[in-house]
Motif scaffolding. Structure first.
Motif, PDB file in Angstrom:
ATOM      1  N   ALA A 161     -12.936   6.293  -1.828  1.00  0.00           N
ATOM      2  CA  ALA A 161     -12.709   5.894  -3.220  1.00  0.00           C
ATOM      3  C   ALA A 161     -11.247   5.535  -3.465  1.00  0.00           C
ATOM      4  CB  ALA A 161     -13.132   7.012  -4.166  1.00  0.00           C
ATOM      5  N   GLN A 183     -11.880  -3.030   1.628  1.00  0.00           N
ATOM      6  CA  GLN A 183     -12.762  -4.181   1.464  1.00  0.00           C
ATOM      7  C   GLN A 183     -13.566  -4.504   2.723  1.00  0.00           C
ATOM      8  OE1 GLN A 183     -13.020  -5.807  -1.653  1.00  0.00           O
ATOM      9  NE2 GLN A 183     -11.918  -3.939  -2.144  1.00  0.00           N
ATOM     10  N   THR A 205      -1.366   1.847   0.092  1.00  0.00           N
ATOM     11  CA  THR A 205      -1.861   3.000  -0.647  1.00  0.00           C
ATOM     12  C   THR A 205      -1.812   4.206   0.275  1.00  0.00           C
ATOM     13  OG1 THR A 205      -3.311   1.597  -1.966  1.00  0.00           O
ATOM     14  CG2 THR A 205      -3.814   3.965  -1.936  1.00  0.00           C
ATOM     15  N   GLN A 233      -9.858   1.894  -1.660  1.00  0.00           N
ATOM     16  CA  GLN A 233     -10.417   0.597  -2.077  1.00  0.00           C
ATOM     17  C   GLN A 233     -10.488  -0.389  -0.898  1.00  0.00           C
ATOM     18  OE1 GLN A 233      -8.173  -0.641  -5.531  1.00  0.00           O
ATOM     19  NE2 GLN A 233      -9.131   0.910  -6.798  1.00  0.00           N
ATOM     20  N   SER A 276       0.601   4.040  -4.655  1.00  0.00           N
ATOM     21  CA  SER A 276       0.650   2.715  -4.024  1.00  0.00           C
ATOM     22  C   SER A 276       2.017   2.106  -4.231  1.00  0.00           C
ATOM     23  CB  SER A 276      -0.392   1.779  -4.636  1.00  0.00           C
ATOM     24  OG  SER A 276      -1.692   2.216  -4.343  1.00  0.00           O
TER      25      SER A 276
END
Length: 184
Positions: A6, A11, A169, A9, A180
């Motif tokens: 979570a 991708q 991050t 993030q 971040s």
């Protein structure tokens, strides 16, 4: 327990799978897993994008123990046995060594998105994940299992647009807040 999935993030599906395997192993033991624990869970897709470094010496240096074929494309061949500070331009070393140091010393998961191989003649677009790894014999966090996806078809030959920035991050394993930063 931290939720890397979570917070980061991620991708890329391969990086997401790697983070999931690592987090599952972390939850089993409460401490970062060893590479040897994770290796049976890593299929060809993950091994293709992986790299493994080990911290050595004082001052701290990171030596590559293994890399996948996708990473070899970025360097034009194998970098196994070489040190990170030999491969990264001097001007980029504070930034790059900074996130490697944080992954080991905090320890923390580090996720990078956007511009990768930023110091190359022609940077690439991609994502990178750094996961703290324990030494199987000592249990000490002294390794980083990383994975990098990039848009290069050969060194310094990216396909598609390349972002002008990268976002890093940091997700500490002690449960403190993640943060971040953006640069370049």
């Amino acid at each position: 327990m931290i939720d890397v999935i979570a917070a980061a993030q991620i991708q890329d599906a391969r990086l997401l799978a790697l983070a999931t395997h690592w987090q599952d192993a972390l939850e089993d033991s409460g401490t970062p897993p060893s590479f040897e624990q994770l290796q049976p869970r890593l299929g060809p897709d993950l091994l293709n994008i992986h790299w493994l470094v080990e911290e050595q010496g004082h001052p701290r240096r990171f030596r590559y123990l293994s890399i996948g074929e996708h990473v070899k494309v970025a360097y034009g061949g194998s970098i196994v046995g070489r040190y990170l500070d030999e491969l990264v331009k001097r001007s980029a070393q504070p930034r790059v060594m900074g996130y490697f140091d944080t992954a080991i010393s905090r320890p923390a998961v580090v996720h990078i998105a956007g511009r990768v191989y930023a110091e190359a003649t022609r940077p690439a677009s991609g994502e990178r994940l750094l996961l703290p790894i324990a030494d199987e014999k000592t249990g000490r966090v002294s390794r980083i299992l990383g994975a990098t996806t990039h848009s290069w078809v050969s060194p310094n030959n990216p396909s598609g647009p390349v972002p002008i920035r990268q976002v890093r991050t940091y997700i500490p394993l002690d449960g403190t807040d993640s943060w971040s930063e953006t640069s370049l």
